[in-house]
Design a protein around this motif. Structure first.
Motif, PDB file in Angstrom:
ATOM      1  N   SER A   1     -42.451  34.036-106.957  1.00 49.53           N
ATOM      2  CA  SER A   1     -43.110  33.242-107.982  1.00 49.53           C
ATOM      3  C   SER A   1     -42.088  32.712-108.976  1.00 49.53           C
ATOM      4  O   SER A   1     -41.179  33.413-109.373  1.00 49.53           O
ATOM      5  CB  SER A   1     -44.136  34.097-108.721  1.00 49.53           C
ATOM      6  OG  SER A   1     -44.638  33.399-109.823  1.00 49.53           O
ATOM      7  N   SER A   2     -42.270  31.482-109.398  1.00 50.33           N
ATOM      8  CA  SER A   2     -41.391  30.911-110.409  1.00 50.33           C
ATOM      9  C   SER A   2     -42.047  30.974-111.783  1.00 50.33           C
ATOM     10  O   SER A   2     -41.538  30.432-112.740  1.00 50.33           O
ATOM     11  CB  SER A   2     -41.027  29.468-110.045  1.00 50.33           C
ATOM     12  OG  SER A   2     -42.193  28.700-109.917  1.00 50.33           O
ATOM     13  N   ALA A   3     -43.188  31.644-111.873  1.00 43.23           N
ATOM     14  CA  ALA A   3     -43.861  31.793-113.160  1.00 43.23           C
ATOM     15  C   ALA A   3     -43.001  32.636-114.096  1.00 43.23           C
ATOM     16  O   ALA A   3     -42.321  33.558-113.678  1.00 43.23           O
ATOM     17  CB  ALA A   3     -45.218  32.447-112.969  1.00 43.23           C
TER      18      ALA A   3
ATOM     19  N   ARG B   1     -36.888  44.171-105.853  1.00 43.17           N
ATOM     20  CA  ARG B   1     -36.718  43.033-104.934  1.00 43.17           C
ATOM     21  C   ARG B   1     -35.574  43.289-103.964  1.00 43.17           C
ATOM     22  O   ARG B   1     -35.695  43.049-102.770  1.00 43.17           O
ATOM     23  CB  ARG B   1     -36.452  41.747-105.714  1.00 43.17           C
ATOM     24  CG  ARG B   1     -37.605  41.257-106.519  1.00 43.17           C
ATOM     25  CD  ARG B   1     -38.603  40.551-105.661  1.00 43.17           C
ATOM     26  NE  ARG B   1     -39.611  39.948-106.524  1.00 43.17           N
ATOM     27  CZ  ARG B   1     -40.676  39.344-106.078  1.00 43.17           C
ATOM     28  NH1 ARG B   1     -40.883  39.246-104.795  1.00 43.17           N
ATOM     29  NH2 ARG B   1     -41.541  38.834-106.903  1.00 43.17           N
ATOM     30  N   LEU B   2     -34.451  43.786-104.488  1.00 41.01           N
ATOM     31  CA  LEU B   2     -33.288  44.021-103.639  1.00 41.01           C
ATOM     32  C   LEU B   2     -33.585  45.130-102.618  1.00 41.01           C
ATOM     33  O   LEU B   2     -33.239  45.003-101.444  1.00 41.01           O
ATOM     34  CB  LEU B   2     -32.069  44.369-104.489  1.00 41.01           C
ATOM     35  CG  LEU B   2     -30.721  44.370-103.778  1.00 41.01           C
ATOM     36  CD1 LEU B   2     -30.459  43.056-103.058  1.00 41.01           C
ATOM     37  CD2 LEU B   2     -29.617  44.648-104.783  1.00 41.01           C
ATOM     38  N   SER B   3     -34.259  46.178-103.043  1.00 41.65           N
ATOM     39  CA  SER B   3     -34.637  47.261-102.124  1.00 41.65           C
ATOM     40  C   SER B   3     -35.498  46.731-100.985  1.00 41.65           C
ATOM     41  O   SER B   3     -35.292  47.070 -99.816  1.00 41.65           O
ATOM     42  CB  SER B   3     -35.424  48.348-102.860  1.00 41.65           C
ATOM     43  OG  SER B   3     -34.641  48.981-103.809  1.00 41.65           O
TER      44      SER B   3
ATOM     45  N   LEU C   1     -24.107  38.588-101.386  1.00 37.44           N
ATOM     46  CA  LEU C   1     -25.410  38.443-100.727  1.00 37.44           C
ATOM     47  C   LEU C   1     -26.527  38.948-101.643  1.00 37.44           C
ATOM     48  O   LEU C   1     -27.582  38.333-101.750  1.00 37.44           O
ATOM     49  CB  LEU C   1     -25.437  39.180 -99.385  1.00 37.44           C
ATOM     50  CG  LEU C   1     -26.754  39.111 -98.607  1.00 37.44           C
ATOM     51  CD1 LEU C   1     -27.185  37.673 -98.343  1.00 37.44           C
ATOM     52  CD2 LEU C   1     -26.629  39.889 -97.297  1.00 37.44           C
ATOM     53  N   ALA C   2     -26.286  40.060-102.321  1.00 35.65           N
ATOM     54  CA  ALA C   2     -27.294  40.596-103.242  1.00 35.65           C
ATOM     55  C   ALA C   2     -27.566  39.597-104.368  1.00 35.65           C
ATOM     56  O   ALA C   2     -28.722  39.329-104.709  1.00 35.65           O
ATOM     57  CB  ALA C   2     -26.837  41.933-103.802  1.00 35.65           C
ATOM     58  N   SER C   3     -26.522  39.019-104.942  1.00 35.55           N
ATOM     59  CA  SER C   3     -26.674  38.052-106.019  1.00 35.55           C
ATOM     60  C   SER C   3     -27.423  36.813-105.541  1.00 35.55           C
ATOM     61  O   SER C   3     -28.336  36.323-106.213  1.00 35.55           O
ATOM     62  CB  SER C   3     -25.300  37.669-106.559  1.00 35.55           C
ATOM     63  OG  SER C   3     -25.419  36.712-107.581  1.00 35.55           O
TER      64      SER C   3
ATOM     65  N   GLY D   1     -31.168  35.526-106.678  1.00 38.12           N
ATOM     66  CA  GLY D   1     -31.292  34.179-107.221  1.00 38.12           C
ATOM     67  C   GLY D   1     -32.494  33.435-106.677  1.00 38.12           C
ATOM     68  O   GLY D   1     -33.096  32.615-107.376  1.00 38.12           O
ATOM     69  N   VAL D   2     -32.874  33.717-105.441  1.00 35.22           N
ATOM     70  CA  VAL D   2     -34.061  33.090-104.853  1.00 35.22           C
ATOM     71  C   VAL D   2     -35.303  33.445-105.677  1.00 35.22           C
ATOM     72  O   VAL D   2     -36.217  32.653-105.815  1.00 35.22           O
ATOM     73  CB  VAL D   2     -34.239  33.530-103.376  1.00 35.22           C
ATOM     74  CG1 VAL D   2     -35.575  33.100-102.827  1.00 35.22           C
ATOM     75  CG2 VAL D   2     -33.102  32.964-102.536  1.00 35.22           C
ATOM     76  N   TYR D   3     -35.316  34.636-106.239  1.00 32.72           N
ATOM     77  CA  TYR D   3     -36.435  35.095-107.061  1.00 32.72           C
ATOM     78  C   TYR D   3     -36.255  34.727-108.532  1.00 32.72           C
ATOM     79  O   TYR D   3     -36.964  35.246-109.392  1.00 32.72           O
ATOM     80  CB  TYR D   3     -36.592  36.613-106.933  1.00 32.72           C
ATOM     81  CG  TYR D   3     -37.043  37.039-105.569  1.00 32.72           C
ATOM     82  CD1 TYR D   3     -38.362  36.868-105.169  1.00 32.72           C
ATOM     83  CD2 TYR D   3     -36.149  37.598-104.668  1.00 32.72           C
ATOM     84  CE1 TYR D   3     -38.786  37.253-103.913  1.00 32.72           C
ATOM     85  CE2 TYR D   3     -36.563  37.999-103.405  1.00 32.72           C
ATOM     86  CZ  TYR D   3     -37.884  37.821-103.034  1.00 32.72           C
ATOM     87  OH  TYR D   3     -38.300  38.210-101.792  1.00 32.72           O
TER      88      TYR D   3
END
Length: 174
Positions: A11-13, A112-114, A128-130, A134-136
């Motif tokens: 979500s971008s909210a 999210r990362l987990s 890759l984690a960063s 960033g997508v989220y």
């Protein structure tokens, strides 16, 4: 607009602005977070009073003797000193301390990362984690991403295979 990643929607909210979020965003972004990043898609969102929780916590820490007398607030507003703040900054000398503390706590970044790690068969590193966070819209610099991976390794979710590279324990390297 929503982004799909690994079958889930990002979500971008705008997320709720709290003192804890201000601190997390600042330490994850290298020490500074802009007001626009905190406001998200709604530029009219007020930041007034949201850093008050940090002031209360610092006051209590001083009263309890957890911090030395005379220490300044670790988070400072950025701006002309009147009107709307332009963002927040964590003092550079305190950034490592706050990174270790804040990024060790449960947060949306860790969750999210987990989840992404659990759903993947790749070797993870800070880049890759960063990128994944960033997508989220959870901007995270490489140092913060590295700390998050280290904390997840401490939980047993991932194993460090070579310095800075991690994979799930049940996934074999080719």
């Amino acid at each position: 607009m929503a982004i799909r990643l690994h079958g889930r929607e990002a979500s971008s909210a705008a997320r709720r602005i709290t003192a804890a979020r201000i601190l997390e965003e600042a330490v994850a972004r290298g020490g500074t977070v802009s007001a626009d990043d905190l406001r998200g898609e709604d530029p009219t969102t007020s930041l007034k009073g949201h850093a008050a929780g940090l002031t209360r916590t610092l006051t209590r820490a001083l009263q309890e003797g957890w911090l030395p007398e005379g220490i300044e607030s670790p988070v400072q507003g950025i701006g002309p000193g009147y009107g709307k703040v332009q963002g927040y900054r964590v003092h550079a000398d305190l950034l490592p301390l706050f990174r270790a503390a804040v990024l060790s706590q449960p947060s949306e970044r860790r969750t999210r990362l987990s989840t992404e790690i659990t759903d993947s068969n790749v070797t993870w590193d800070a880049a890759l984690a960063s990128k994944t966070l960033g997508v989220y819209k959870l901007t995270t610099d490489l140092d913060a991403a590295s700390i998050l991976l280290q904390r997840l390794a401490e939980t047993g979710l991932i194993t460090e295979t070579t310095p800075g590279n991690y994979h799930r324990p049940n996934i074999r390297k080719n």
